[in-house]
Design an enzyme around this catalytic site. Structure first.
Site, PDB file in Angstrom:
ATOM      1  N   PRO A 299       0.819  -1.396  -0.132  1.00  0.00           N
ATOM      2  CA  PRO A 299       0.066   0.073  -0.006  1.00  0.00           C
ATOM      3  C   PRO A 299       0.868   1.178  -0.054  1.00  0.00           C
ATOM      4  O   PRO A 299       1.173   1.921   1.005  1.00  0.00           O
ATOM      5  CB  PRO A 299      -0.886  -0.097   1.242  1.00  0.00           C
ATOM      6  N   GLU A 300       0.934   1.972  -1.163  1.00  0.00           N
ATOM      7  CA  GLU A 300       1.281   3.355  -1.374  1.00  0.00           C
ATOM      8  C   GLU A 300      -0.058   4.125  -1.608  1.00  0.00           C
ATOM      9  O   GLU A 300      -0.976   3.370  -1.787  1.00  0.00           O
ATOM     10  CB  GLU A 300       2.555   3.599  -2.194  1.00  0.00           C
TER      11      GLU A 300
END
Length: 283
Positions: free
Chosen positions: A2-3
DNA sequence: ATGGGGGCCTGCCGGC
DNA sequence: TGCCGGCAGGCCCCCA
């Protein structure tokens, strides 16, 4: 996973099942993730309507009818699965329970939203909605890279006193909020800037060029995530599992994709994390 | 104030 | 086949 683009993809995927919908009951299967959960989190997340589902940096924010906002961070390995078939669009059955299903939201509409995080670097907290920006995890965040306040002037100003490599500077969430290892590598490749270059030694013109490259790499990734989410074929309904084709990230030894460039992608380690770049077109 | 490194966790993969 | 080291998309905290 998750960015910023992955978190945004998860948020968008959650919208139909959550926004405007009532959480009937939340099961909390352990006392903590990275930090202890707030007192009585399960009760405070039961019999409440989700009025809005927002994102700030890599955090998902769910504004609740109780006046509180649920803050969710996916850490390194956090995943959110939707199951059940409330609206005719989540056609898969509930997946087999997993030992890392830490929090489960049972929606009044019949869907089930499961937060699964093997490494437990993720986090959840509750705070009054009207004070959300003062929350410990949010108050030091820099501007959104896709927002209006992140512009050439801001970035040039922020970098001019930083002696650290540009890679580290862009990973600093106080400077700009939402970039992680992948998209920093990708943006620097697009901008032709070597990750080791000292932040205060990048010309004004190249810093100016970096801003649109950061925005575009994030927009491209969000668009890719969104399109793979729409057809929703994954058996378990997992959000955020989509394949990007990265130009440099995890492509050590591959040919550089810059037209005419004969370079190969190299991998180095900076502050304990991999950086990928082309030594010919990134200076 | 700034910058660098350790640590938190589990899972997976490649090499022996 | 099994074991072991290395590695992983994040971020807080401590130290210099």
């Amino acid at each position: 996973m998750p960015e910023l683009p992955e978190v945004e993809t998860v948020r968008i995927g959650l919208l139909p099942a959550m926004e405007g919908q009532v959480i009937a009951r939340t099961e909390v299967n352990r006392p903590d993730l990275r930090w202890p959960f707030p007192e009585n989190m399960g009760e405070r997340l039961s019999k409440v309507r989700v009025q809005a589902l927002r994102r700030r940096s890599k955090y998902i924010l769910a504004d609740l009818s109780s006046g509180e906002t649920l803050i969710v961070h996916l850490g390194m390995s956090g995943r959110i699965l939707i199951s059940g078939n409330p609206l005719g669009q989540f056609h898969h059955d509930h997946p087999a329970p997993d030992r890392h299903d830490h929090v489960v939201f049972n929606m009044e509409n019949g869907s089930r939203i499961t937060f699964n995080d093997p490494r437990r670097f993720g986090a959840m907290d509750l705070a009054p909605t009207d004070q959300i920006n003062a929350h410990k995890m949010l108050k030091t965040l820099g501007p959104e890279p896709l927002g209006n306040s992140f512009d050439e002037r801001y970035l040039a100003d922020a970098l001019k006193t930083r002696k650290t490599p540009i890679k580290s500077a862009l990973l600093d969430q106080k400077l700009v909020a939402g970039l992680g290892n992948i998209y920093v590598c990708e943006a620097l490749w697009r901008a032709g800037i070597r990750p080791t270059r000292r932040a205060d030694r990048i010309s004004k013109g190249r810093v100016a060029g970096l801003v649109p490259h950061i925005r575009e790499v994030l927009r491209d990734a969000i668009a890719a995530g969104g399109s793979s989410l729409r057809d929703y074929r994954q058996a378990d309904g997992e959000l955020g599992y989509f394949q990007h084709t990265f130009a440099v990230y995890d492509r050590e030894g591959a040919a550089c994709q810059t037209p005419e460039c004969t370079g190969k992608i190299r991998r180095i380690v900076q502050s304990g994390r991999s950086s990928f770049f082309c030594a010919l077109c990134q200076r």
